[in-house]
Design a protein around this motif. Structure first.
Motif, PDB file in Angstrom:
ATOM      1  N   HIS A 146       0.898  -1.411  -0.160  1.00  8.62           N
ATOM      2  CA  HIS A 146      -0.061  -0.380  -0.289  1.00  8.62           C
ATOM      3  C   HIS A 146       0.895   0.879   0.000  1.00  8.62           C
ATOM      4  CE1 HIS A 146      -3.073   3.231   1.025  1.00  8.62           C
ATOM      5  NE2 HIS A 146      -4.018   1.931   1.065  1.00  8.62           N
ATOM      6  N   PRO A 147       0.870   2.251  -0.965  1.00  4.99           N
ATOM      7  CA  PRO A 147       1.475   2.788  -0.845  1.00  4.99           C
ATOM      8  C   PRO A 147       1.915   4.086   0.506  1.00  4.99           C
ATOM      9  CG  PRO A 147      -1.050   3.819  -1.870  1.00  4.99           C
ATOM     10  CD  PRO A 147      -0.303   2.268  -1.752  1.00  4.99           C
ATOM     11  N   LEU A 148       0.946   3.713   1.076  1.00  4.07           N
ATOM     12  CA  LEU A 148       0.641   5.016   2.938  1.00  4.07           C
ATOM     13  C   LEU A 148       1.900   3.956   3.650  1.00  4.07           C
ATOM     14  CD1 LEU A 148      -0.983   7.202   5.161  1.00  4.07           C
ATOM     15  CD2 LEU A 148      -1.554   4.918   5.632  1.00  4.07           C
ATOM     16  N   LEU A 149       1.944   2.815   3.319  1.00  5.00           N
ATOM     17  CA  LEU A 149       3.000   1.773   4.032  1.00  5.00           C
ATOM     18  C   LEU A 149       3.980   2.690   3.764  1.00  5.00           C
ATOM     19  CD1 LEU A 149       0.969  -1.203   3.806  1.00  5.00           C
ATOM     20  CD2 LEU A 149       1.479   0.231   5.150  1.00  5.00           C
ATOM     21  N   VAL A 150       4.302   2.585   2.173  1.00  6.47           N
ATOM     22  CA  VAL A 150       5.416   2.985   1.324  1.00  6.47           C
ATOM     23  C   VAL A 150       6.141   4.256   2.173  1.00  6.47           C
ATOM     24  CG1 VAL A 150       7.022   3.255  -0.456  1.00  6.47           C
ATOM     25  CG2 VAL A 150       5.199   0.791  -0.092  1.00  6.47           C
ATOM     26  N   GLU A 151       5.103   5.033   1.992  1.00  4.80           N
ATOM     27  CA  GLU A 151       5.781   6.021   1.851  1.00  4.80           C
ATOM     28  C   GLU A 151       5.952   7.342   4.116  1.00  4.80           C
ATOM     29  OE1 GLU A 151       1.324   8.988   2.366  1.00  4.80           O
ATOM     30  OE2 GLU A 151       2.555   8.829   0.356  1.00  4.80           O
ATOM     31  N   THR A 152       5.048   5.556   4.594  1.00  2.79           N
ATOM     32  CA  THR A 152       5.436   6.229   6.064  1.00  2.79           C
ATOM     33  C   THR A 152       6.563   5.610   6.440  1.00  2.79           C
ATOM     34  OG1 THR A 152       3.415   6.237   6.501  1.00  2.79           O
ATOM     35  CG2 THR A 152       4.382   5.540   8.834  1.00  2.79           C
ATOM     36  N   ALA A 153       7.258   4.602   6.570  1.00  9.03           N
ATOM     37  CA  ALA A 153       8.295   3.966   6.003  1.00  9.03           C
ATOM     38  C   ALA A 153       9.328   4.647   5.344  1.00  9.03           C
ATOM     39  CB  ALA A 153       8.533   2.401   5.296  1.00  9.03           C
ATOM     40  N   GLU A 154       9.596   5.368   4.702  1.00  8.91           N
ATOM     41  CA  GLU A 154      10.529   6.022   3.991  1.00  8.91           C
ATOM     42  C   GLU A 154      10.711   7.490   5.215  1.00  8.91           C
ATOM     43  OE1 GLU A 154      13.520   7.181   1.610  1.00  8.91           O
ATOM     44  OE2 GLU A 154      12.404   5.759   1.374  1.00  8.91           O
ATOM     45  N   ARG A 155       9.323   7.730   5.316  1.00  9.10           N
ATOM     46  CA  ARG A 155       9.079   8.896   6.123  1.00  9.10           C
ATOM     47  C   ARG A 155       9.794   8.703   7.462  1.00  9.10           C
ATOM     48  NH1 ARG A 155       4.076   9.738   7.203  1.00  9.10           N
ATOM     49  NH2 ARG A 155       3.878  10.190   5.209  1.00  9.10           N
ATOM     50  N   THR A 156       9.484   7.651   7.826  1.00  7.36           N
ATOM     51  CA  THR A 156      10.415   6.930   9.140  1.00  7.36           C
ATOM     52  C   THR A 156      12.036   6.519   9.116  1.00  7.36           C
ATOM     53  OG1 THR A 156       8.771   5.053   9.861  1.00  7.36           O
ATOM     54  CG2 THR A 156       8.249   6.775  10.166  1.00  7.36           C
ATOM     55  N   ARG A 157      12.423   6.815   7.908  1.00 12.44           N
ATOM     56  CA  ARG A 157      13.606   5.941   7.464  1.00 12.44           C
ATOM     57  C   ARG A 157      14.753   6.563   8.569  1.00 12.44           C
ATOM     58  NH1 ARG A 157      14.835   2.501   4.372  1.00 12.44           N
ATOM     59  NH2 ARG A 157      12.522   2.548   2.448  1.00 12.44           N
ATOM     60  N   HIS A 158      14.779   8.026   8.581  1.00 13.06           N
ATOM     61  CA  HIS A 158      15.792   7.984   9.574  1.00 13.06           C
ATOM     62  C   HIS A 158      15.998   8.095  10.727  1.00 13.06           C
ATOM     63  CE1 HIS A 158      13.144  10.848  10.197  1.00 13.06           C
ATOM     64  NE2 HIS A 158      13.388  11.219  11.610  1.00 13.06           N
ATOM     65  N   ILE A 159      14.631   7.189  11.580  1.00 12.20           N
ATOM     66  CA  ILE A 159      15.030   6.344  12.419  1.00 12.20           C
ATOM     67  C   ILE A 159      14.714   5.129  12.527  1.00 12.20           C
ATOM     68  CG2 ILE A 159      13.014   6.688  14.555  1.00 12.20           C
ATOM     69  CD1 ILE A 159      11.632   8.711  13.856  1.00 12.20           C
ATOM     70  N   THR A 160      14.765   4.145  11.580  1.00 13.63           N
ATOM     71  CA  THR A 160      14.663   2.875  11.807  1.00 13.63           C
ATOM     72  C   THR A 160      16.280   2.290  11.909  1.00 13.63           C
ATOM     73  OG1 THR A 160      13.930   2.921   9.650  1.00 13.63           O
ATOM     74  CG2 THR A 160      12.184   2.697  10.750  1.00 13.63           C
ATOM     75  N   GLU A 161      16.293   3.334  10.337  1.00 12.87           N
ATOM     76  CA  GLU A 161      18.490   2.884  10.489  1.00 12.87           C
ATOM     77  C   GLU A 161      19.047   2.761  11.507  1.00 12.87           C
ATOM     78  OE1 GLU A 161      19.975   7.125   8.735  1.00 12.87           O
ATOM     79  OE2 GLU A 161      19.636   5.241   7.837  1.00 12.87           O
ATOM     80  N   ARG A 162      19.071   3.741  12.786  1.00 11.29           N
ATOM     81  CA  ARG A 162      19.868   3.300  13.843  1.00 11.29           C
ATOM     82  C   ARG A 162      19.679   1.913  14.161  1.00 11.29           C
ATOM     83  NH1 ARG A 162      21.505   7.643  17.015  1.00 11.29           N
ATOM     84  NH2 ARG A 162      19.926   8.492  15.885  1.00 11.29           N
ATOM     85  N   TYR A 163      18.105   1.552  14.218  1.00  8.82           N
ATOM     86  CA  TYR A 163      17.828   0.285  15.123  1.00  8.82           C
ATOM     87  C   TYR A 163      18.188  -0.980  14.033  1.00  8.82           C
ATOM     88  CZ  TYR A 163      15.723   3.729  18.029  1.00  8.82           C
ATOM     89  OH  TYR A 163      16.300   4.729  18.816  1.00  8.82           O
ATOM     90  N   VAL A 164      18.382  -0.759  13.103  1.00 11.56           N
ATOM     91  CA  VAL A 164      18.108  -2.244  12.134  1.00 11.56           C
ATOM     92  C   VAL A 164      19.402  -2.782  11.226  1.00 11.56           C
ATOM     93  CG1 VAL A 164      16.450  -3.354   9.868  1.00 11.56           C
ATOM     94  CG2 VAL A 164      15.931  -1.610  12.170  1.00 11.56           C
TER      95      VAL A 164
END
Length: 548
Positions: free
Chosen positions: A530-548
């Motif tokens: 779903h495009p909302l899931l894609v864009e939310t994951a992109e918007r939070t990438r700078h957060i998640t990349e610290r942990y993954v």
């Protein structure tokens, strides 16, 4: 870093918290953190616990019981009943045992700023929002007013105090509410979580209305010929009386113990004493009330629309970002029973509506999160009406901590598994506690050490461990369980591989970990994201990349 996992507590949601403590213990990253279990009993005392204490399905199952035949919580028992198995620790000694408090408690005293204030006094950092956000998040009456100020939403409400209700003409008051709010009317206990006390009055039935209000006040009128008839009690058998008394122990639906007889001030702590007392009333009308009874009741208009729940997280710059909202459907009211006891409630991410409406929900939720002074993370519920309005209510500052909690499913959609999500919560909480200007150097040292460990893991990835599973629901469930266990070890990096047949296999992304069946999994694999899931994951990438 030693993490004190606080669970239990004096609030009505302690059974939910008991399960949450188990989730936190099982999924905390053992490569980064050392868990220390802190059980908070019904009297508010802090006790060191062992992992074995969390293995039962219910808190009452592990509390030593008396010989009365009733199953009760510790407030109904001797004050020292827990001492032999759970040694007490005082707040001034917390630092001797752990470096940070992980709060897995809910409800009054637990997420209203009370425990947060105590921890701040003793310079102990804790997870979740701070004092301001916590105080707002527990008060449904204040929430409605502040949300309306923040975003201009219009929702009809009314309140009444206990004294006003006792003095008013019940029938006239009910009719005035119907005129103001219409039917159905949503009746809420304004300081409880997990939808405890919530009921919906759907018809102009005065008896049902009065029972709903009493349920929210956590009172019960026992009268010769009232809503609860004394004559009915005298005709019951001994077994039936004991069954009623046992049901009253329930924290989610009964008054619970200890309770007080308001006319005399006599406190009854045990269901056995309750049975004896009602047997000796001799026709006298009394009102029973919880010692922690609510003093106000909130009434709201019934909103027709798509019900949703939306988590919010934030980055180091305090920018709030809403996660993909979850729609709750196939349920008449998302109350305590539907949340925790029924299997009929359905959920889907995102809301089944347009992309624009899902974005509208996210913007509204992130804005209210910020303007109400909440930080770290929260979950905010609401409705999308047929005419496209977003109406919000009930910010939840310590969302449920079960492995299948909505906010963990939403965090999986941006790439954080359960263990990563708990690490985010600990780190971001440390960052926010620093902003209060208390014990700043010590907190910055803890944060720097954690960031150093995370950076080292990023530069030197853990060895990957592939978990394969076949095309049965049991295989899928077992593989997910093994995945979570491995992730929590902090020594390997698990991944899931779905072996559909000899010719076809799929690596399963974190976002699909919460699919419940193979059918659901295959449907998700066969469709574009779903495009909302894609864009939310992109918007939070700078957060998640610290942990993954």
């Amino acid at each position: 870093m030693k993490i004190g996992i606080f669970f239990g507590g004096p609030a009505r949601e302690r059974e939910v918290s008991f399960a949450g403590g188990r989730t936190a213990l099982a999924n905390l990253d053992k490569g980064l953190f050392e868990p220390v279990l802190v059980f908070v009993d019904g009297r508010g005392r802090f006790r060191l616990a062992t992992p074995e204490f969390l293995q039962s399905s219910s808190l009452r199952d592990v509390i030593p019981q008396d010989d009365s035949g009733f199953s009760v919580y510790d407030e109904s028992l001797d004050t020292n009943v827990l001492n032999p198995i759970l040694p007490e620790i005082r707040p001034e000694h917390f630092r001797d045992h752990f470096d940070m408090a992980f709060l897995a408690m809910h409800g009054p005293d637990c997420e209203d700023g009370a425990i947060q204030g105590l921890l701040e006094w003793y310079k102990m950092p804790y997870t979740g929002p701070g004092l301001v956000g916590s105080a707002v998040g527990i008060n449904k009456i204040l929430q409605n007013e502040l949300i309306a100020l923040a975003n201009g939403q219009q929702k009809k409400t009314a309140t009444i105090s206990r004294d006003e209700y006792e003095q008013t003409d019940k029938a006239q008051f009910f009719q005035s509410l119907i005129s103001h709010l219409g039917l159905p009317i949503v009746v809420k206990a304004p300081h409880q979580g997990s939808s405890i006390g919530v009921s919906i009055v759907r018809e102009a039935d005065l008896t049902q209305f009065c029972r709903s209000v009493e349920q929210c006040f956590f009172t019960m009128s026992v009268q010769p010929d009232g809503w609860t008839k004394l004559s009915e009690w005298t005709n019951l058998s001994v077994e039936e009386k004991r069954e009623i008394a046992q049901k009253m122990v329930s924290l989610d639906s009964g008054i619970s113990f200890p309770l007080v007889i308001e006319q005399t001030g006599e406190v009854i702590r045990h269901p056995n004493d309750f049975v004896d007392k009602l047997d000796t009333l001799n026709g006298a009308a009394v009102t029973l009330a919880s010692l922690n009874a609510e003093d106000e009741v909130l009434f709201e208009e019934f909103i027709s629309g798509q019900e949703f729940s939306c988590g919010v997280i934030q980055d180091d710059d305090q920018v709030a970002i809403a996660l993909p909202p979850t729609e709750i459907y196939n349920v008449t009211s998302f109350d305590f029973e539907s949340k925790y006891k029924l299997n009929t409630t359905k959920k889907r991410i995102p809301v089944e509506t347009s992309l624009e409406n899902n974005r509208k929900i996210q913007l509204a939720v992130a804005d209210v999160f910020t303007r109400l002074g909440i930080n770290v993370y929260a979950r905010i519920d609401g409705f999308l009406t047929p005419d496209g309005r977003v109406l919000l209510h009930d910010p939840n500052t310590i969302p449920g901590m079960s492995p299948s909690s909505l906010i963990f499913k939403q965090m999986a959609e941006i790439g954080l598994n359960l263990t990563n999500s708990l690490t985010y919560l600990i780190r971001q909480s440390l960052r926010e506690r620093i902003r209060t200007g208390k014990d700043t150097f010590h907190l910055k040292s803890l944060l720097a050490e954690l960031d150093s460990q995370l950076a080292h893991r990023k530069a030197n990835p853990l060895p990957e461990r592939v978990i394969s599973f076949g095309n049965s629901d049991d295989d899928f469930a077992a593989a997910k369980q093994q995945y979570n266990e491995m992730a929590a070890l902090g020594s390997v990096r698990p991944s899931l591989m779905y072996i559909k047949n000899k010719q076809e296999s799929h690596e399963i992304p974190v976002s699909l970990l919460f699919k419940e069946t193979i059918t659901d999994l295959e449907a998700a694999l066969s469709q574009p994201r779903h495009p909302l899931l894609v864009e939310t994951a992109e918007r939070t990438r700078h957060i998640t990349e610290r942990y993954v």
